[in-house]
Design a protein around this motif. Structure first.
Motif, short mmCIF file in Angstrom:
data_model
loop_
_atom_site.label_atom_id
_atom_site.label_comp_id
_atom_site.label_asym_id
_atom_site.label_seq_id
_atom_site.Cartn_x
_atom_site.Cartn_y
_atom_site.Cartn_z
N PHE A 122 1.00 -1.18 -0.27
CA PHE A 122 0.31 -0.37 0.62
C PHE A 122 0.54 1.35 -0.18
N PHE A 123 1.89 1.40 1.03
CA PHE A 123 2.14 2.69 1.31
C PHE A 123 3.64 2.57 -0.80
N PHE A 124 4.03 1.44 -1.00
CA PHE A 124 4.69 1.41 -2.21
C PHE A 124 3.52 2.72 -3.08
N TYR A 125 2.97 1.75 -3.79
CA TYR A 125 1.96 2.77 -4.15
C TYR A 125 1.62 3.96 -3.66
N PHE A 126 1.82 3.80 -2.10
CA PHE A 126 1.10 5.34 -2.07
C PHE A 126 2.23 7.16 -2.70
N GLY A 153 -2.28 7.64 -13.12
CA GLY A 153 -3.65 6.46 -13.61
C GLY A 153 -3.11 5.31 -13.39
N VAL A 154 -1.86 4.88 -13.11
CA VAL A 154 -1.82 3.47 -13.23
C VAL A 154 -1.99 3.04 -11.46
N CYS A 155 -0.55 4.26 -10.44
CA CYS A 155 -1.02 4.50 -9.26
C CYS A 155 -2.61 3.65 -8.35
N SER A 156 -3.25 4.55 -9.34
CA SER A 156 -4.65 5.01 -9.13
C SER A 156 -5.43 3.31 -9.28
N TYR A 157 -4.81 3.26 -10.30
CA TYR A 157 -5.83 1.39 -10.96
C TYR A 157 -5.16 0.29 -9.70
N PHE A 162 -7.05 -2.33 -4.87
CA PHE A 162 -5.69 -2.79 -4.30
C PHE A 162 -6.67 -3.94 -3.41
N TYR A 163 -7.78 -4.34 -2.99
CA TYR A 163 -8.34 -5.18 -2.07
C TYR A 163 -8.59 -6.60 -3.50
N PHE A 164 -7.86 -6.66 -3.96
CA PHE A 164 -8.08 -7.43 -5.45
C PHE A 164 -8.35 -9.67 -5.09
N ARG A 165 -8.95 -9.32 -4.23
CA ARG A 165 -9.59 -10.54 -4.03
C ARG A 165 -11.06 -10.43 -4.59
N VAL A 166 -11.62 -9.42 -4.38
CA VAL A 166 -13.08 -8.98 -4.82
C VAL A 166 -13.08 -7.95 -6.22
N SER A 167 -13.86 -9.63 -6.57
CA SER A 167 -13.07 -8.68 -8.16
C SER A 167 -14.08 -7.47 -8.20
N GLN A 168 -15.15 -7.09 -7.39
CA GLN A 168 -16.07 -5.84 -7.74
C GLN A 168 -14.61 -4.57 -7.53
N ASN A 169 -13.87 -4.61 -6.80
CA ASN A 169 -13.05 -3.85 -7.08
C ASN A 169 -12.18 -3.73 -8.15
N PRO A 253 -8.23 6.12 2.87
CA PRO A 253 -7.21 6.78 2.37
C PRO A 253 -7.27 7.31 1.10
N VAL A 254 -6.97 5.63 0.41
CA VAL A 254 -6.83 5.88 -1.44
C VAL A 254 -7.70 7.46 -1.56
N SER A 255 -9.04 7.38 -1.65
CA SER A 255 -10.14 7.82 -2.18
C SER A 255 -9.94 9.27 -1.79
N ALA A 256 -9.47 9.79 -0.93
CA ALA A 256 -8.71 11.39 -0.24
C ALA A 256 -7.69 11.82 -0.68
N LEU A 257 -6.83 10.78 -0.91
CA LEU A 257 -5.42 11.80 -2.23
C LEU A 257 -6.32 11.52 -3.41
N ILE A 258 -7.20 10.73 -3.71
CA ILE A 258 -6.94 10.81 -5.41
C ILE A 258 -8.15 12.10 -5.26
N HIS A 259 -8.60 12.13 -4.67
CA HIS A 259 -10.03 13.33 -4.48
C HIS A 259 -9.83 14.65 -4.03
N ALA A 260 -8.06 14.66 -3.31
CA ALA A 260 -7.98 16.06 -2.78
C ALA A 260 -6.74 16.28 -2.70
N ALA A 261 -5.65 15.83 -2.99
CA ALA A 261 -4.43 16.34 -3.27
C ALA A 261 -4.34 15.51 -4.16
N THR A 262 -4.15 14.75 -5.14
CA THR A 262 -3.75 13.95 -5.97
C THR A 262 -4.96 14.21 -7.91
N MET A 263 -4.56 13.63 -8.28
CA MET A 263 -4.68 12.78 -9.38
C MET A 263 -6.27 13.38 -10.06
#
Lengths: 627, 508
Positions: A122-126, A153-157, A162-169, A253-263
């Protein structure tokens, strides 16, 4: 000094590589203590922030533009494209709050992800996400910007899935990447077109600036539109917004990062960065503003009926981004960036608050299963209130000043339709935000026996810090009419709209009107939801709740035809027609060969017959033609 | 080093012959050592290569049959240099990762022979010699697919052989005719390419000859609609065959365009720019869609190769420095990336003996290293900046933009479609939960596989971050060739086209 620009990007980049290696090592051999990745992950955004402060100070005092070009990345024909970093007032302002808010989110995430087995990953991607965003902002040309652009784009992907076991994610992650790729396609086409005119001078902003005047205006409009298609994808505007609500699949936290600071701010930043280009094509600018206004309104309507706390916030982001595009479309780049700036604080705060609520309630996301959390989570309640007020544009919270400037911008440039849509949307925003707020923290007959998970200090500190930010951030842009100095406008003077003259009385009236509209929204929400009864089931249906069926529409119109056409081509056209034609030709040769082989039957009489025929034909020919 | 190129060509051949004497147990390490030495030789060639010189270097010339102008003529320039390095590199890594046990001695010898022919194709400047090696390269490949492939291997091998062979026969006719024309024009026979470069041909002769060469190259690339041999060949070939086929053999076709079609027949090339560009766009979109519909992992990558080669062809026919340099760079990047992807499919095939994506799912949990390397290669294939895949794609598109913006836009849709099929592949195979019991115990990459794949990952990133040294070297030779084309063109329109394609954006 100039090399610092590079280190702002390198700091999170290097730590992310380090963390990635530590994580892989941990998987292969023995798991290392979490300090191995937490410490570098939290330090690197801070380092970036401190470096950015240095550079900011330098720019502020020396009033110059810093450029650092470590090496030539591509050189082709006569153009050298440098790996270049550009620190000017605009980019360094972005870097300041991106790194600061990013840092806060990192701290928050370290508590949020504490028990997750994939924390290292997670922190690697973050960190990589942050590095990409910083590169995007600090790039000195569109091609370098594109590196960061694709990087986020890749990092958001990766983070959405991130929880890739659930196919919906994973589907949500794929959707984000592919929709963004549609935008990238536009961006690349825009870039390639621009490159066509820049092959003599270089491909950084300064060189492009010299050239844009010579580009025919039709082509320029095409370039502007194509680049904006990229922005539509990244900044989730109609029609490429569909990925954003689904992106909630990632950890909060990913949503926070995508929506606030980045992307998502990347698109707005890109338009502001290309201000010299968009200034020449105001008609495209107006188009951008209308797309923004429509997106703002559309998203606000959808948000009024959603039940998932994160989805409501996602639509509110889309709506606020719409405001930013109104501003940058109309040439008020400084106002747009100002809203990006204030939005970063309160949106990050809202997501952190939502994450805190969800943590407390064991990952419950439906607001109609919450209720009455005011007493249980007083800090979160207070901070969320600040953020909600900021978003609604209630003075003196941050959002008020920036939103007010955008409304003023729309009104002053004579686009009254834009202005009215935006004002109406302000009312809607106040309504859906307070709907969320009241349902989550107030209400009656909620399930009071549930167990509330305790929040750690690490989670609360960033929330508190950002609450202060949401309260204070607006004060750098207090308009003159309210007795302020509007620091942000004088700081970003280059990016402000030059001709903006409105009577003070009108300015006051506009301000009063927008606040009134917002208050009406708040009151409506209060009436409907303050004492919301949790006993009765909330019926979630209807066209608005189903987001106007746009997803289904896209699925029917784009995904299904692509799938069926692909499988048609793969199973029919390719094998049964093209290959069959070629194989048919081969079989034809084989059959022809069989037929010819009948002549080679080793029968002497047959051979002599043939010979006689041949000789006869030959002689008949001689007699008839030559005879 | 007077005979550097001969050494590079014939070293694997001689080593392959000696390989018959090597003990069966040690043949594997013997093969790796030979391929390693060969790779070092090619790196030495790169080091000794004068990057400021656009012409042929390390030239070797000796007449073979002087009365017919046939000679032993070798030379290397910026266009061919990296293709040689790519060939030796690919052979080395694929031999390291080799995972076949039956009859391995013959396989390794066949691969070494194949290496000779591939390197020779890129280095020969005598056209007859070129043709000989071009055809010869089919034989080891036929053998590799036919002997070590899967169930339907004989059909695939014969289809591969006959299809590509049939295309090349016309090229031979073209070569002989062109030699005759040269004789008519100058009074002496010559089959050396630099001599041919100097002849101006009448327009209609160019058209016919272009067509004769085109078929051979188009089948090899493979261009739509001559691509149907490729999925069969990949589907049946063993991993090492697929890797070499995708990484190097396809590049022979696109190299042929750059080396022969463009400079020999400039007017015909310009005449055919649009039809070819349209075919290239069809390749990009069509192959991407077919790739999206596949259920077999290897077929996805096979079709993605066709899609990428579409961009290569488009860049080549942009006829300007960006386009051609970009397309050659894309050949290299596609060689490395698709080679690595085929190798990765081989890794999972060795463990599970299936390539169907529906058989996998959740592999990221079981094989994290494998998933990481796969992910990086996938992103490179999609053309992410700072990986090797982006530079060539961007330059090719930017190059063709000068010719036609609409075609460029259509071809650019590959940016979207590439992401669609690759992400869907990754989702089906790597994400989700592990559904099949036998997948739970899969072993992650072993040392041997890591040893082969890590250098590829390193190259993918290194050349993405810093492509300049390679680009510069290619660029200088490409520019020389474009000047030659312009000088040779007989039609005014052709010259105008070339000037237009190479000039900077003029203000209308």
């Amino acid at each position: 000094m100039n090399t610092l620009l590079m280190w702002i990007v390198l700091s999170p980049l290097l730590t992310s590589i380090f963390i990635g290696m530590v994580y892989m090592w941990g998987l292969k051999y023995h798991k290392l203590a979490r300090q191995w990745y937490i410490v570098p992950a939290l330090i690197s955004p801070f380092v970036s922030f401190v470096l950015a402060c240095f550079v900011f100070w330098e720019i502020l005092t020396q009033n110059n533009i810093l450029v650092y070009k470590p090496y030539v990345w591509l050189s082709i024909e006569n153009v050298d494209i440098y790996m270049g970093f550009l620190g000017d007032k605009l980019s360094i302002l972005m870097v300041l709050f991106v790194s600061f808010v990013g840092w806060m989110i990192h701290i928050y995430a370290s508590a949020y992800m504490q028990d997750d087995e994939g924390e290292g990953k997670f922190f690697f991607y973050f960190n990589l996400f942050l590095a990409s965003m910083l590169l995007l902002v600090l790039a000195d040309g569109p091609l370098i910007m594109f590196i960061g652009w694709e990087g986020v784009g890749v990092c958001s992907y990766l983070l959405i899935g991130f929880y890739f076991r659930v196919s919906q994610n994973v589907v949500a992650g794929n959707k984000a990447f592919i929709v963004n790729r549609v935008g990238d396609f536009g961006f690349v086409i825009g870039m390639v077109t621009l490159f066509f005119y820049c092959t003599d001078v270089g491909f950084d902003y300064a060189s492009i600036k010299q050239v844009v005047g010579n580009i025919p205006s039709f082509t320029l409009a095409f370039i502007g539109l194509m680049l904006f298609v990229g922005a539509m994808g990244k900044s989730a505007q109609i029609p490429l917004y569909v990925w954003l609500p689904d992106a909630m699949a990632g950890p909060t936290p990913v949503s926070a990062l995508i929506h606030a600071a980045t992307m998502v701010t990347a698109g707005v930043y890109m338009v502001a960065r290309f201000n010299f280009l968009y200034e020449l094509i105001p008609q495209v600018g107006v188009f951008i503003a209308y797309v923004g206004a429509l997106s703002a309104f559309f998203a606000a309507i959808i948000a009024t009926k959603q039940t998932d706390i994160k989805k409501i916030l996602a639509y509110s982001t889309m709506s606020q981004l719409g405001y930013m595009f109104i501003a940058v479309g109309l040439g008020g780049y400084a106002s747009g960036v100002f809203h990006v700036f204030t939005h970063a604080f309160f949106k990050a705060l809202l997501f952190m608050g939502a994450g805190a609520v969800m943590t407390a309630l064991h990952h419950e996301q439906d607001i109609f299963k919450m209720g009455g959390l005011r007493q249980k989570l007083p800090l979160v309640h207070g901070c969320m209130l600040v953020a909600t007020l900021a978003l609604c544009g209630i003075p003196p919270f941050a959002g008020f000043f920036s939103k007010d400037q955008i409304l003023l911008e729309a009104f002053a440039s004579g686009h009254y339709l834009l202005w009215s849509i935006a004002t109406l949307t302000a009312g809607l925003s106040a309504y859906y935000m307070f709907r969320l707020f009241f349902v989550v923290f107030e209400g009656k007959n909620y399930n009071s026996s549930r167990h509330i998970h305790r929040l750690s200090k690490t989670m609360q500190v960033p929330i508190f810090v950002l609450a202060i930010g949401s309260l204070m951030a607006g004060f750098i842009g207090v308009p003159l009419v309210l007795g302020g100095d509007n620091h942000i406008a004088s700081y970003l003077f280059e990016w402000t709209k030059k001709s903006l003259h409105v009577e003070h009385s009108i300015e006051f009236a506009l301000m009063g009107l927008s606040v009134t509209v917002a208050l009406v929204g708040v009151v409506l929400a209060y009436v409907k939801f303050y004492r919301y009864d949790f006993k009765k089931e909330y019926v979630s249906k209807g066209i608005v709740y189903n987001k106007f069926y746009v997803d289904e529409f896209y699925h029917l119109l784009i995904v299904l035809p692509l799938q069926s056409l692909s499988s048609f081509i793969a199973s029919r056209l390719d094998i049964q027609i093209i290959d069959a034609l070629i194989m048919g030709a081969c079989r034809g040769v084989i059959k022809g060969g069989r037929f010819v082989s009948l002549l080679q039957n080793a029968n002497t009489r047959f051979y002599s017959l043939l010979m006689m025929c041949g000789v006869s034909v030959f002689f008949i020919y001689l007699i008839l033609v030559l005879g | 080093m007077d005979h550097m190129l001969s050494l590079i060509i014939f070293f694997p051949f001689v080593a392959g012959l000696l390989g018959f004497l090597v003990n069966k147990e040690s043949i594997r390490s013997y093969g790796v050592v030979i391929a390693g030495i060969e790779f070092l030789l090619s790196i030495g060639l790169w080091i000794a290569f004068d990057t400021a010189n656009a012409g042929y270097q390390f030239v070797e010339f000796s007449a073979l049959i002087p009365s017919f102008g046939m000679s032993y003529y070798l030379g290397v320039d910026g266009i061919s240099l990296f293709l040689v390095v790519l060939s030796t590199f690919t052979v080395l890594v694929s031999l390291i990762a080799l995972n076949i046990d039956n009859d391995v001695k013959n396989l390794i010898i066949a691969v070494l022979f194949l290496e000779m022919t591939m390197v020779a194709v890129f280095l020969c400047l005598d056209v007859i010699l070129f043709y000989a090696f071009w055809e010869l390269s089919l034989v080891p490949m036929l053998y590799i697919i036919g002997a070590w492939g899967s169930a339907n291997r004989v059909y695939a091998a014969i289809k591969f052989f006959l299809y590509t062979f049939a295309g090349s026969v016309l090229m031979l006719v073209g070569i002989l005719y062109l030699g005759y024309l040269y004789f008519q024009a100058t009074g002496v026979w010559s089959f050396s390419l630099p001599d041919w470069y100097l002849v101006q041909l009448p327009f209609n002769v160019q058209l016919w000859l272009f067509g004769a060469f085109f078929l051979a190259f188009a089948i090899k690339v493979p261009m739509f609609p001559f691509h149907t041999w490729l999925p069969y060949a990949h589907g049946q070939a063993p991993t090492i065959g697929s890797v070499i086929l995708a990484a190097v053999l396809l590049k022979m076709g696109s190299y042929g365009f750059v080396r022969f079609s463009l400079p020999l027949f400039p007017d015909a090339t310009v005449y055919f720019v649009y039809p070819i560009a349209i075919i290239a766009v069809i390749m990009v979109i069509y192959a991407a869609m077919v790739a999206y519909a596949q259920e077999d992992m290897k077929q996805v990558i096979a079709y993605s190769s066709i899609s990428h080669m579409g961009i290569v062809v488009l860049g080549t026919f942009a006829l300007n420095a960006e386009g051609i340099t970009g397309s050659i760079f894309l050949m290299l990047s596609h060689g490395i990336v698709s080679g690595a992807l085929f190798m990765l499919v081989g890794v999972i095939y060795d463990r599970r003996h299936t390539k169907l994506m529906s058989e996998f799912g959740g592999l990221a949990t079981v094989m994290p290293n494998f998933a990481t390397v796969y992910g990086i290669m996938l992103m490179a294939s999609v053309g992410l900046p700072l990986t090797i895949g982006f530079v060539g794609e961007f330059l090719s598109l930017a190059g063709f933009y000068r010719v036609d913006w609409l075609v460029t836009m259509l071809a650019g849709s590959g940016i979207i479609l590439g992401a669609v099929y690759m992400l869907s592949l990754y989702k089906k195979s790597f994400f989700g939960v592990v559904t099949k019991e036998e997948n739970r115990t899969l072993k992650d990459l072993n040392a041997k596989e890591l040893f082969a794949l890590v250098p590829m990952v390193a190259l993918v990133i290194a050349l993405g971050v810093y492509p300049k040294p390679v680009l510069d070297t290619i660029d200088i030779s490409v520019k020389k060739m474009i000047v030659l084309m312009e000088a040779k063109a007989i039609h005014v329109e052709t010259k105008a086209f070339l000037i237009n394609a190479n000039s900077i954006g003029e203000v209308q």
